[in-house]
Write a protein that holds these residues in place. Structure first.
Motif, PDB file in Angstrom:
ATOM      1  N   VAL A 173       0.842  -1.203   0.000  1.00 52.77           N
ATOM      2  CA  VAL A 173       0.000   0.000   0.000  1.00 52.77           C
ATOM      3  C   VAL A 173       0.876   1.251   0.000  1.00 52.77           C
ATOM      4  O   VAL A 173       0.622   2.204  -0.741  1.00 52.77           O
ATOM      5  N   VAL A 174       1.945   1.206   0.817  1.00 54.41           N
ATOM      6  CA  VAL A 174       2.856   2.354   0.878  1.00 54.41           C
ATOM      7  C   VAL A 174       3.458   2.611  -0.503  1.00 54.41           C
ATOM      8  O   VAL A 174       3.509   3.764  -0.980  1.00 54.41           O
ATOM      9  N   VAL A 175       3.886   1.529  -1.177  1.00 53.57           N
ATOM     10  CA  VAL A 175       4.484   1.686  -2.502  1.00 53.57           C
ATOM     11  C   VAL A 175       3.485   2.323  -3.463  1.00 53.57           C
ATOM     12  O   VAL A 175       3.803   3.275  -4.197  1.00 53.57           O
ATOM     13  N   MET A 176       2.249   1.810  -3.447  1.00 52.11           N
ATOM     14  CA  MET A 176       1.230   2.308  -4.383  1.00 52.11           C
ATOM     15  C   MET A 176       0.945   3.793  -4.141  1.00 52.11           C
ATOM     16  O   MET A 176       0.843   4.579  -5.088  1.00 52.11           O
ATOM     17  N   MET A 177       0.830   4.166  -2.858  1.00 44.96           N
ATOM     18  CA  MET A 177       0.523   5.566  -2.548  1.00 44.96           C
ATOM     19  C   MET A 177       1.677   6.469  -2.969  1.00 44.96           C
ATOM     20  O   MET A 177       1.455   7.548  -3.538  1.00 44.96           O
ATOM     21  N   SER A 178       2.925   6.031  -2.718  1.00 45.42           N
ATOM     22  CA  SER A 178       4.053   6.885  -3.100  1.00 45.42           C
ATOM     23  C   SER A 178       4.105   7.040  -4.605  1.00 45.42           C
ATOM     24  O   SER A 178       4.408   8.120  -5.126  1.00 45.42           O
ATOM     25  N   LEU A 179       3.793   5.944  -5.334  1.00 40.84           N
ATOM     26  CA  LEU A 179       3.774   6.033  -6.789  1.00 40.84           C
ATOM     27  C   LEU A 179       2.725   7.034  -7.248  1.00 40.84           C
ATOM     28  O   LEU A 179       2.968   7.812  -8.181  1.00 40.84           O
ATOM     29  N   ALA A 180       1.572   7.031  -6.555  1.00 42.53           N
ATOM     30  CA  ALA A 180       0.523   7.977  -6.922  1.00 42.53           C
ATOM     31  C   ALA A 180       1.032   9.409  -6.783  1.00 42.53           C
ATOM     32  O   ALA A 180       0.804  10.255  -7.662  1.00 42.53           O
ATOM     33  N   VAL A 181       1.761   9.670  -5.700  1.00 43.74           N
ATOM     34  CA  VAL A 181       2.292  11.025  -5.509  1.00 43.74           C
ATOM     35  C   VAL A 181       3.293  11.356  -6.614  1.00 43.74           C
ATOM     36  O   VAL A 181       3.301  12.479  -7.150  1.00 43.74           O
ATOM     37  N   LEU A 182       4.110  10.370  -7.006  1.00 39.93           N
ATOM     38  CA  LEU A 182       5.084  10.625  -8.070  1.00 39.93           C
ATOM     39  C   LEU A 182       4.379  10.951  -9.382  1.00 39.93           C
ATOM     40  O   LEU A 182       4.781  11.865 -10.101  1.00 39.93           O
ATOM     41  N   TYR A 183       3.320  10.199  -9.711  1.00 43.45           N
ATOM     42  CA  TYR A 183       2.555  10.485 -10.933  1.00 43.45           C
ATOM     43  C   TYR A 183       2.019  11.911 -10.880  1.00 43.45           C
ATOM     44  O   TYR A 183       2.082  12.654 -11.852  1.00 43.45           O
ATOM     45  N   TRP A 184       1.477  12.242  -9.731  1.00 43.95           N
ATOM     46  CA  TRP A 184       0.875  13.561  -9.584  1.00 43.95           C
ATOM     47  C   TRP A 184       1.928  14.654  -9.763  1.00 43.95           C
ATOM     48  O   TRP A 184       1.708  15.660 -10.409  1.00 43.95           O
ATOM     49  N   SER A 185       3.137  14.412  -9.204  1.00 49.66           N
ATOM     50  CA  SER A 185       4.175  15.431  -9.296  1.00 49.66           C
ATOM     51  C   SER A 185       4.689  15.563 -10.725  1.00 49.66           C
ATOM     52  O   SER A 185       5.304  16.554 -11.083  1.00 49.66           O
ATOM     53  N   LEU A 186       4.428  14.549 -11.578  1.00 53.21           N
ATOM     54  CA  LEU A 186       4.800  14.675 -12.991  1.00 53.21           C
ATOM     55  C   LEU A 186       3.681  15.293 -13.817  1.00 53.21           C
ATOM     56  O   LEU A 186       3.802  15.407 -15.032  1.00 53.21           O
ATOM     57  N   GLY A 187       2.582  15.642 -13.170  1.00 52.43           N
ATOM     58  CA  GLY A 187       1.504  16.296 -13.886  1.00 52.43           C
ATOM     59  C   GLY A 187       0.424  15.368 -14.359  1.00 52.43           C
ATOM     60  O   GLY A 187      -0.454  15.775 -15.114  1.00 52.43           O
ATOM     61  N   ALA A 188       0.476  14.083 -13.960  1.00 50.51           N
ATOM     62  CA  ALA A 188      -0.560  13.151 -14.392  1.00 50.51           C
ATOM     63  C   ALA A 188      -1.558  12.963 -13.271  1.00 50.51           C
ATOM     64  O   ALA A 188      -1.578  11.930 -12.598  1.00 50.51           O
ATOM     65  N   GLU A 189      -2.406  13.985 -13.076  1.00 47.83           N
ATOM     66  CA  GLU A 189      -3.239  13.935 -11.871  1.00 47.83           C
ATOM     67  C   GLU A 189      -4.333  12.875 -11.972  1.00 47.83           C
ATOM     68  O   GLU A 189      -4.673  12.225 -10.993  1.00 47.83           O
ATOM     69  N   PHE A 190      -4.838  12.625 -13.203  1.00 47.89           N
ATOM     70  CA  PHE A 190      -5.877  11.601 -13.340  1.00 47.89           C
ATOM     71  C   PHE A 190      -5.314  10.224 -13.006  1.00 47.89           C
ATOM     72  O   PHE A 190      -5.938   9.431 -12.288  1.00 47.89           O
ATOM     73  N   LEU A 191      -4.113   9.947 -13.502  1.00 50.78           N
ATOM     74  CA  LEU A 191      -3.469   8.667 -13.236  1.00 50.78           C
ATOM     75  C   LEU A 191      -3.239   8.490 -11.732  1.00 50.78           C
ATOM     76  O   LEU A 191      -3.426   7.395 -11.183  1.00 50.78           O
ATOM     77  N   ALA A 192      -2.842   9.584 -11.077  1.00 49.06           N
ATOM     78  CA  ALA A 192      -2.610   9.521  -9.633  1.00 49.06           C
ATOM     79  C   ALA A 192      -3.888   9.160  -8.894  1.00 49.06           C
ATOM     80  O   ALA A 192      -3.899   8.284  -8.022  1.00 49.06           O
ATOM     81  N   ALA A 193      -5.001   9.808  -9.299  1.00 48.06           N
ATOM     82  CA  ALA A 193      -6.278   9.520  -8.635  1.00 48.06           C
ATOM     83  C   ALA A 193      -6.690   8.072  -8.895  1.00 48.06           C
ATOM     84  O   ALA A 193      -7.114   7.348  -7.976  1.00 48.06           O
ATOM     85  N   ALA A 194      -6.524   7.620 -10.149  1.00 47.40           N
ATOM     86  CA  ALA A 194      -6.900   6.246 -10.482  1.00 47.40           C
ATOM     87  C   ALA A 194      -6.051   5.255  -9.699  1.00 47.40           C
ATOM     88  O   ALA A 194      -6.542   4.229  -9.215  1.00 47.40           O
ATOM     89  N   GLN A 195      -4.769   5.582  -9.555  1.00 48.52           N
ATOM     90  CA  GLN A 195      -3.864   4.705  -8.809  1.00 48.52           C
ATOM     91  C   GLN A 195      -4.349   4.538  -7.374  1.00 48.52           C
ATOM     92  O   GLN A 195      -4.398   3.427  -6.848  1.00 48.52           O
ATOM     93  N   VAL A 196      -4.728   5.668  -6.752  1.00 45.16           N
ATOM     94  CA  VAL A 196      -5.187   5.595  -5.357  1.00 45.16           C
ATOM     95  C   VAL A 196      -6.483   4.792  -5.272  1.00 45.16           C
ATOM     96  O   VAL A 196      -6.626   3.890  -4.445  1.00 45.16           O
ATOM     97  N   ILE A 197      -7.432   5.108  -6.178  1.00 45.24           N
ATOM     98  CA  ILE A 197      -8.741   4.461  -6.066  1.00 45.24           C
ATOM     99  C   ILE A 197      -8.638   2.975  -6.400  1.00 45.24           C
ATOM    100  O   ILE A 197      -9.110   2.115  -5.657  1.00 45.24           O
ATOM    101  N   VAL A 198      -8.004   2.660  -7.545  1.00 48.33           N
ATOM    102  CA  VAL A 198      -8.009   1.273  -8.011  1.00 48.33           C
ATOM    103  C   VAL A 198      -7.033   0.412  -7.216  1.00 48.33           C
ATOM    104  O   VAL A 198      -7.415  -0.609  -6.641  1.00 48.33           O
ATOM    105  N   TYR A 199      -5.762   0.841  -7.162  1.00 48.34           N
ATOM    106  CA  TYR A 199      -4.768  -0.039  -6.536  1.00 48.34           C
ATOM    107  C   TYR A 199      -4.859  -0.003  -5.020  1.00 48.34           C
ATOM    108  O   TYR A 199      -5.118  -1.016  -4.384  1.00 48.34           O
ATOM    109  N   SER A 200      -4.660   1.217  -4.467  1.00 45.65           N
ATOM    110  CA  SER A 200      -4.630   1.281  -3.003  1.00 45.65           C
ATOM    111  C   SER A 200      -5.989   0.967  -2.432  1.00 45.65           C
ATOM    112  O   SER A 200      -6.111   0.322  -1.397  1.00 45.65           O
TER     113      SER A 200
END
Lengths: 168, 508
Positions: free
Chosen positions: A34-61
């Motif tokens: 879970v920690v890995v997935m959440m950190s990845l979501a933050v990394l996606y978001w920091s690259l400007g992919a906010e939709f991917l970050a939200a999907a990562q949190v909802i679907v994976y985490s």
């Protein structure tokens, strides 16, 4: 600010992944995932992919990890025992992983100039927004793989029925 | 008909038949025979094969925004996969009789697996290839573990699943790196992007990862470790299927990726293929020498045959594609036949496993023994069998491209291979000894009519490929040429005025 976020969550993702491997109890491993997935979501978001970050949190985490934890709880899985087989995995696995890591870092470092950099916090595409880009890919250019994935899931369900059903 | 329907006709038919079987299965009473479902599967496969044949007249079709490309190359592999699945289904129609374990699901999984393989061969988009690869792999993982009571079956299924997922991860990472290097996951766009890419090392690493991932699937050495254990534990008809059809599909993908996707790097990946081919041939044949279990021996032999096939990748594109296609067809015919014989001899429980158990087979089941002998001779590569021409075309294509030493290694290996095939053959035709009690303890089941038809089909295919290879050879050359032409067409698509490529073979 962006750089600080990247450093913190990058380190957190790697640490979580290593912890996932080292933990002996499946629940601890699942929680580090879970920690890995959440950190990845933050990394996606920091690259400007906010939709991917939200999907990562909802679907994976959210969805997938909850399932993982449920299954582990239901199976009542205990601590892993280390057998000789997994020691062989240490002997062969760590050098192999190290070799792949070295190869990848060599290639990425040697091509660093050609690949260029991206601004942290920039936008994926300057003309269209994220969701429009992704949906154009998913529902037009890559429509067929998206649809055929349903057969993949059907096969997985069939397999679960075959392998898990109790014989009379 | 819309191209989106026309281009995917065989896949649609297979999926429909599979879903029909799934829906019909619960309607049958629990104790009833599952044979009607098997007949639906056989009918679906035959129709899918016919649909592929029907597509041949349309030349090259594109569908779903360039994701799918149906040409002679993909049609050849579609026909091959349909034929293999047909023979397997005919041979295993009554395999589960008396062991009421999920026969309906077996038929459905076979059809869905075949769908995945067909998607792999007709797709020019790596993500579509990935989804197809996963469908075919996951259905074979499940089918490997179908005899649930047995420890070897679970071992086989689990080992295949873990190592297969590992290989898939490599393949996926390769796709990601290819996207990083060229900005696309479409094979032609990758070929186009390679000419201007600023990151050639990254692109080559992507190709290497893709080759590793597919190398696992075709069990080329050094990625072969899973093969013997998996083949030993899986049911014989499933081994016959998974040692031929998914391998054919994986080789089709490998041909597409190397010759159409990365032609600019041929001087580099040809060396990789050289090494893989030499290693696979040597490891496979030397490993097979040490085996006493017949299925393990055939597993090592399949590694060796993957090596012979990889030899074709070192040749010039047109020859190489044609030779590889032809070899895939001959290998599929003889291997699926050999495993169909083993299915009939050893039955569901497979008490006859080792070479000693097969001693004296000829005196008890003369017809089956004769068929097994024929398939083994073809695997050696004796003239008048398909195996001979397969090896001949592959090695002559390699020699034409200047790889004489590789051909020499291959021929030496064929000599080694003679030894273990002939050892089994000698055992089959020897007098039964006290040790061959396992064979006598099995009640000699009569070979059912569908199984006999399946065996005959495999034998005829092997024989025809050895005596009259002309038609198949023409189709493989057509496949090779159409692939090259399509690459050229895609290459000059941005400047249509200077584009004068035409497919000459269509006139025949």
């Amino acid at each position: 600010m962006q750089l600080a976020l990247f450093l913190i969550f990058g380190v957190l993702a790697v640490a979580g992944a290593i912890n996932l491997l080292l933990q002996r109890h499946p629940i601890n491993s699942a929680l580090s995932l879970v920690v890995v997935m959440m950190s990845l979501a933050v990394l996606y978001w920091s690259l400007g992919a906010e939709f991917l970050a939200a999907a990562q949190v909802i679907v994976y985490s959210g969805a997938i990890m909850v399932l993982f934890v449920f299954v582990i709880m239901l199976l009542n899985a205990g601590e892993e025992e280390h057998t000789t087989g997994s020691r062989i995995a240490y002997v062969a696995g760590f050098p192999g992983a190290a070799a792949i890591f070295c190869l990848l870092s060599f290639v990425f470092l040697s091509e660093r100039k050609a690949m260029g950099g991206t601004d942290l916090g920039g936008y994926l595409s300057h003309s269209a927004n994220n969701i429009a880009e992704i949906s154009r890919l998913l529902f037009r250019d890559l429509l067929l793989p998206f649809e055929v994935t349903s057969i993949l899931i059907l096969v997985a369900i069939l397999g679960a029925v075959v392998l898990a059903r109790k014989e009379q | 008909m819309s191209p989106n329907v026309l281009a995917l006709l065989p896949e649609y038919i297979l999926v429909l038949a599979g879903v029909l079987i799934m829906l019909a299965e619960p309607c049958l009473p629990a104790a009833a025979s599952r044979k009607p479902l098997g007949w639906i599967a056989i009918l679906g496969t035959a129709l899918a094969g016919l649909a592929s044949w029907y597509q041949l007249q349309f030349g090259t079709l594109h569908a779903f925004y360039g994701t799918i490309q149906v040409d002679a190359f993909s049609i050849f592999f579609h026909l091959l996969i349909a034929a293999v699945v047909l023979v397997t289904l005919l041979g295993s129609l009554d395999y589960f009789e008396g062991h009421a374990t999920h026969a309906g699901e077996y038929f459905a999984l076979t059809l869905f697996g075949a769908t995945g393989m067909m998607f792999m061969t007709s797709s020019v988009e790596l993500l579509m290839v990935f989804v197809g690869l996963e469908i075919s792999s996951i259905s074979t993982y499940i089918m490997a573990g179908f005899r649930k009571g047995q420890a070897t079956a679970s071992e086989s299924s689990l080992k295949y699943f873990l190592l297969g997922s590992f290989a898939t991860a490599f393949f996926l990472y390769g796709i990601a790196l290819a996207f990083g290097a060229t900005g696309s996951t479409n094979i032609y766009a990758i070929a186009h992007g390679l000419e201007t890419t600023a990151t050639p090392h990254l692109a080559f690493l992507a190709l290497a990862m893709l080759i590793i991932g597919l190398g696992f699937k075709v069990s080329a050495a050094p990625f072969h470790v899973w093969t013997p254990d998996v083949y030993q534990g899986a049911p014989a008809p499933v081994v016959g299927l998974m040692s031929t059809a998914p391998k054919a599909a994986a080789f089709a993908v490998l041909l597409r990726i190397t010759f159409s996707g990365f032609p600019a790097m041929q001087h580099r990946w040809a060396i990789l293929m050289w090494v893989l081919a030499a290693l696979s041939m040597t490891v496979g044949n030397l490993g097979a020498l040490l085996q006493r279990d017949v299925k393990r021996m055939l597993a090592y032999s399949s590694i060796a045959h993957a090596g012979y096939l990889l030899v074709a990748f070192t040749a010039f594109p047109q020859d190489g594609i044609a030779a590889a296609c032809f070899y895939t067809a001959t290998y599929a015919a003889m291997n699926v036949g050999a495993f169909a014989v083993i299915t009939q001899v050893s039955g569901y429980d497979e008490t006859a496993r080792s070479q000693e158990d097969f001693t004296g087979l000829a005196s008890r089941r003369p017809m089956l023994a004769a068929l097994l002998a024929f398939f083994l001779l073809s695997l050696i590569g004796i003239p008048f069998t398909g195996g001979f021409f397969g090896k001949f075309y592959v090695f002559s294509a390699a020699v034409a491209a200047g790889h004489v030493w590789l051909a020499v290694i291959g021929l030496l290996n064929s000599g080694v291979a003679c030894f273990y095939y002939l050892r089994l053959l000698a055992a089959v035709y020897a007098k039964p000894t006290a040790e061959s009690a396992a064979l006598t303890s099995i009640p000699a089941r009569r070979v059912s009519v569908p199984a006999a038809v399946g065996l005959t089909l495999a034998a005829i295919a092997t024989l025809v490929l050895g005596i009259l290879p002309g038609n198949t050879l023409w189709l493989t050359q057509y496949a090779g040429t159409s692939t090259i032409i399509e690459s050229a067409r895609q290459h000059c698509a941005p400047h249509p005025d200077n584009c004068h490529v035409e497919l000459q073979m269509e006139q025949r």
